[in-house]
Design an enzyme around this catalytic site. Structure first.
Site, PDB file in Angstrom:
ATOM      1  N   GLY A  17       0.813  -1.224   0.000  1.00 32.05           N
ATOM      2  CA  GLY A  17       0.000   0.000   0.000  1.00 32.05           C
ATOM      3  C   GLY A  17       0.842   1.268   0.000  1.00 32.05           C
ATOM      4  NE  ARG A  21      -5.276   5.659   6.734  1.00 35.41           N
ATOM      5  CZ  ARG A  21      -5.753   4.531   7.260  1.00 35.41           C
ATOM      6  NH1 ARG A  21      -6.552   4.590   8.322  1.00 35.41           N
ATOM      7  NH2 ARG A  21      -5.432   3.357   6.752  1.00 35.41           N
ATOM      8  CE  LYS A  28       0.829   2.120   6.251  1.00 35.20           C
ATOM      9  NZ  LYS A  28      -0.568   2.011   6.706  1.00 35.20           N
ATOM     10  CD  GLN A  83      -1.878  -5.859  -3.733  1.00 33.11           C
ATOM     11  OE1 GLN A  83      -1.167  -5.388  -2.843  1.00 33.11           O
ATOM     12  NE2 GLN A  83      -3.190  -6.001  -3.601  1.00 33.11           N
ATOM     13  CB  THR A  89      -5.683  -6.635   3.116  1.00 30.12           C
ATOM     14  OG1 THR A  89      -7.080  -6.524   3.434  1.00 30.12           O
ATOM     15  CG2 THR A  89      -4.969  -5.393   3.659  1.00 30.12           C
ATOM     16  CD  GLU A 168     -11.473  -2.845   7.508  1.00 30.93           C
ATOM     17  OE1 GLU A 168     -10.665  -1.915   7.656  1.00 30.93           O
ATOM     18  OE2 GLU A 168     -11.347  -3.949   8.093  1.00 30.93           O
ATOM     19  CG  ASN A 183      -8.206  -7.019  12.183  1.00 29.56           C
ATOM     20  OD1 ASN A 183      -7.394  -7.831  12.631  1.00 29.56           O
ATOM     21  ND2 ASN A 183      -8.349  -6.782  10.883  1.00 29.56           N
ATOM     22  CE1 TYR A 400      37.192  19.727  -6.639  1.00 30.12           C
ATOM     23  CE2 TYR A 400      36.417  21.789  -5.681  1.00 30.12           C
ATOM     24  CZ  TYR A 400      36.317  20.799  -6.644  1.00 30.12           C
ATOM     25  OH  TYR A 400      35.331  20.878  -7.599  1.00 30.12           O
ATOM     26  CB  SER A 418      50.168  26.881  14.387  1.00 31.60           C
ATOM     27  OG  SER A 418      50.174  26.169  15.593  1.00 31.60           O
TER      28      SER A 418
HETATM   29  C1  UD1 Z   1      -6.349  -2.978   7.954  1.00 31.89           C
HETATM   30  C2  UD1 Z   1      -7.526  -3.911   8.271  1.00 31.89           C
HETATM   31  C3  UD1 Z   1      -8.247  -3.396   9.519  1.00 31.89           C
HETATM   32  C4  UD1 Z   1      -7.255  -3.324  10.674  1.00 31.89           C
HETATM   33  C5  UD1 Z   1      -6.051  -2.466  10.298  1.00 31.89           C
HETATM   34  C6  UD1 Z   1      -5.008  -2.560  11.386  1.00 31.89           C
HETATM   35  C7  UD1 Z   1      -8.306  -4.730   6.107  1.00 31.89           C
HETATM   36  C8  UD1 Z   1      -9.362  -4.649   5.074  1.00 31.89           C
HETATM   37  N1  UD1 Z   1      -8.440  -3.939   7.155  1.00 31.89           N
HETATM   38  O1  UD1 Z   1      -6.905  -1.705   7.642  1.00 31.89           O
HETATM   39  O2  UD1 Z   1      -9.319  -4.265   9.845  1.00 31.89           O
HETATM   40  O3  UD1 Z   1      -7.913  -2.762  11.812  1.00 31.89           O
HETATM   41  O4  UD1 Z   1      -5.452  -2.932   9.073  1.00 31.89           O
HETATM   42  O5  UD1 Z   1      -3.958  -1.664  11.158  1.00 31.89           O
HETATM   43  O6  UD1 Z   1      -7.410  -5.532   5.976  1.00 31.89           O
HETATM   44  N2  UD1 Z   1      -1.736  -3.564   1.694  1.00 31.89           N
HETATM   45  C9  UD1 Z   1      -1.292  -4.266   0.595  1.00 31.89           C
HETATM   46  N3  UD1 Z   1      -2.064  -4.269  -0.542  1.00 31.89           N
HETATM   47  C10 UD1 Z   1      -3.227  -3.607  -0.619  1.00 31.89           C
HETATM   48  C11 UD1 Z   1      -3.677  -2.892   0.518  1.00 31.89           C
HETATM   49  C12 UD1 Z   1      -2.918  -2.897   1.658  1.00 31.89           C
HETATM   50  O7  UD1 Z   1      -0.243  -4.876   0.606  1.00 31.89           O
HETATM   51  O8  UD1 Z   1      -3.869  -3.653  -1.693  1.00 31.89           O
HETATM   52  C13 UD1 Z   1      -0.903  -3.561   2.903  1.00 31.89           C
HETATM   53  C14 UD1 Z   1      -0.459  -2.181   3.325  1.00 31.89           C
HETATM   54  O9  UD1 Z   1       0.791  -1.827   2.759  1.00 31.89           O
HETATM   55  C15 UD1 Z   1      -0.369  -2.291   4.846  1.00 31.89           C
HETATM   56  C16 UD1 Z   1      -1.381  -3.380   5.165  1.00 31.89           C
HETATM   57  O10 UD1 Z   1      -1.654  -4.053   3.967  1.00 31.89           O
HETATM   58  O11 UD1 Z   1       0.904  -2.691   5.289  1.00 31.89           O
HETATM   59  C17 UD1 Z   1      -2.651  -2.784   5.738  1.00 31.89           C
HETATM   60  O12 UD1 Z   1      -3.161  -1.864   4.828  1.00 31.89           O
HETATM   61  P1  UD1 Z   1      -3.851  -0.518   5.308  1.00 31.89           P
HETATM   62  O13 UD1 Z   1      -4.289   0.225   4.113  1.00 31.89           O
HETATM   63  O14 UD1 Z   1      -3.019   0.170   6.293  1.00 31.89           O
HETATM   64  O15 UD1 Z   1      -5.151  -1.141   6.018  1.00 31.89           O
HETATM   65  P2  UD1 Z   1      -6.077  -0.446   7.075  1.00 31.89           P
HETATM   66  O16 UD1 Z   1      -7.034   0.407   6.374  1.00 31.89           O
HETATM   67  O17 UD1 Z   1      -5.270   0.148   8.138  1.00 31.89           O
HETATM   68 CA    CA Z   2      -3.090   0.142   8.748  1.00 32.33          CA
END
Ligand code: UD1
Ligand code: CA
Length: 505
Positions: A17, A21, A28, A83, A89, A168, A183, A400, A418
């Site tokens: 991701g 934020r 990130k 990906q 996720t 979510e 979670n 230089y 010196s």
């Molecule tokens: C996710 C969880 C949420 C949990 C939170 C905890 C889901 C749908 N939600 O939300 O329930 O409370 O983490 O921090 O899983 N990532 C990928 N590919 C993607 C999207 C995300 O690899 O397509 C990775 C991101 O880089 C990150 C992790 O997955 O390391 C979580 O993604 P993020 O977007 O932070 O999920 P949250 O919205 O925080």
């Molecule tokens: Ca997160």
């Protein structure tokens, strides 16, 4: 493989991701926590459990994430999964599944981690795995109960206490938003259940994404066991914002400071000390307030590092003393060396045993030999300095020429007076003496005295006459000082002329 690695276990770290934020140009998971990209914390945990069966899903700035992992010296090779489009996720896990299928082995269980939870501890993951096995669960998740659950997925439980689903934040009803149990994003799942459930995910939610969390609902619908383990809010914290990043940084730093104090290092004011994750410090070393030890820095035993010093990617031997306000980068200080206050070692500086660098000295790609000293106000660049050398105050290597850098070599036991400049390339032979105020442009043979400055001119009475002249309102002779050059170097030549000497040719 090491003890603690489970043979039938696979692990996935989701790190594709962008992290909207964070409002950052940098992905990130590449933001450092205690000097290490955040993703490495998850990768290291995953490897502790699953050894070589670890896949990391990369996407946004994937090349950089891969490079960060590969250059970190992981415990075992890591499988990198692309990906290309970050569709959630669940979608990330589908990509990882394909890689595990191609492995040709069937692993019974998978640990899944978000790449943004750097505070998670190995013991917690071990406990999660044990719970999963003891309870024969299909899915076991880690939960936390923060004061402010906003932004996280909420854990929805049935009246009997069993987990039913994860909803979510953006999809939650007003009532669900009241739930404080969240979670963490860390799971253990049964392999065959997971691989099948991933096909059933639908992007029917506020973000139009494939949510991994929806497999929980699927497990519940099939009447499979869903277990949950609670951790502290701090440990379960996911980093989504810069504020959370700062909080995580502080927590990790506190842990690192505690660790080194337990190992026998004195920290005078640990709240102000920052020690990166890969730093190593020897016993009975004393670190004062406001010190930053960064990157791959190693410090020996019985050293003293005084306040407000930064040491990055450097190696210090034993009994090294670093006074206040020094900056030391990519340098090496051998046993009993001393430096500072206010010294700057740039990459490639080497202080051999018991060498000493004092205040306002800058070194770059320069070696100061055993017992040698450069105590005040100097620049030593592209220089090799032997043993027992004294570098006088204000010595400068002119390395230089506007186009290229050149070397200065100063052999053992040289005494440099010196305010000397070495116009490189230049070599000073063993045991030579350089008279103060020299501009050295040619090599000096061993045991030779080199004097390279204009001879002194003394003019008795000149100053008194000038004062008298000024009192009379005349133009001060100093405006015409160039005319002095033509004078004889004797002190008598200008005689008692009331007017300054005229240029003779
Ligand atoms: C996710 C969880 C949420 C949990 C939170 C905890 C889901 C749908 N939600 O939300 O329930 O409370 O983490 O921090 O899983 N990532 C990928 N590919 C993607 C999207 C995300 O690899 O397509 C990775 C991101 O880089 C990150 C992790 O997955 O390391 C979580 O993604 P993020 O977007 O932070 O999920 P949250 O919205 O925080
Ligand atoms: Ca997160």
């Amino acid at each position: 493989m090491k003890a603690g690695v489970h043979k039938n276990l696979g692990a996935v770290v989701m790190a594709a991701g962008l992290g909207k934020r964070m409002k950052s140009k940098l992905a990130k998971v590449l933001h450092p926590v205690a000097g290490r990209p955040m993703v490495l914390y998850g990768v290291d945990l995953a490897q502790q459990l699953a050894g070589e069966h670890v896949a990391v899903v990369v996407g946004y700035q994937g090349k950089d994430v891969r490079a960060a992992i590969e250059t970190s010296g992981p415990r075992a090779p890591v499988m990198i999964v692309e990906q290309a489009q970050q569709l959630g996720t669940g979608h990330a896990m589908q990509q990882a599944r394909d890689v595990f299928r191609r492995l040709g082995k069937t692993l019974s269980t998978y640990v899944i981690l978000n790449g943004d939870t750097p505070l998670l501890q190995a013991e917690t993951l071990q406990a999660l795995l044990r719970l999963h096995q003891d309870e024969h669960a299909a899915v076991t998740l880690l939960t936390a109960t923060p004061d402010d659950p906003a932004g996280y997925g909420r854990v929805v439980r049935a009246r009997d206490g069993h987990v039913q689903k994860i909803v979510e934040d953006r999809d939650a009803t007003a009532a669900e938003k009241q739930i404080h149990e969240i979670n963490v994003g860390t799971y253990v799942m049964d392999g065959s259940f997971l691989f099948d459930a991933l096909d059933k995910l639908q992007p029917r939610n506020a973000q139009g994404e494939y949510y991994l969390t929806d497999v929980v609902t699927l497990a519940a619908e099939r009447g499979l066991r869903i277990s949950a383990l609670a951790v502290s809010e701090a440990e379960g914290m996911g980093i989504n914002t810069r504020e959370q990043l700062a909080a995580a940084e502080q927590a990790v730093r506190r842990r690192i400071c505690s660790y080194w104090m337990r190992e026998g290092v004195t920290l005078r004011n640990p709240a102000t000390t920052s020690i990166d994750a890969d730093v190593v410090i020897g016993r009975d070393t004393v670190i004062h307030a406001g010190v930053a030890l960064e990157g791959r820095t190693t410090i020996g035993e019985d050293c003293i590092v005084r306040s407000h010093t930064r040491i990055s990617d450097s190696t210090l031997g034993h009994r090294v003393v670093v006074q206040d306000h020094c900056v030391i980068r990519e340098s090496r200080l051998e046993d009993d060396a001393a430096i500072g206050p206010f010294a700057h070692l740039r990459p490639g500086a080497v202080l051999r045993r018991a060498a000493k660098v004092g205040n306002f000295v800058e070194m770059k790609k320069a070696e100061l030999g055993e017992g040698s000293k450069a105590n005040h106000l100097s620049y030593l660049g592209d220089a090799t300095i032997g043993k027992g050398v004294n570098i006088g105050a204000g010595t400068i290597t002119c390395n230089y020429d506007g186009h290229k850098k050149h070397e200065t070599v100063i052999e053992d036991d040289v005494f440099v007076g010196s305010d000397t400049q070495f116009v490189a390339p230049v070599t000073i032979g063993k045991g030579a003496v350089i008279a103060a105020g020299a501009t050295i442009t040619a090599d000096v043979p061993p045991d030779t005295l080199a004097i390279a400055r204009a001879p002194q001119v003394n003019r008795p009475g000149w100053a008194a006459r000038q004062r008298a002249l000024l009192a009379g309102g005349a133009t001060p002779p100093s405006r015409k000082l160039t005319s002095l050059k033509a004078d004889k170097v004797s002190g008598k030549s200008s005689g008692r002329n009331a007017k300054p000497a005229k240029r003779r040719s």
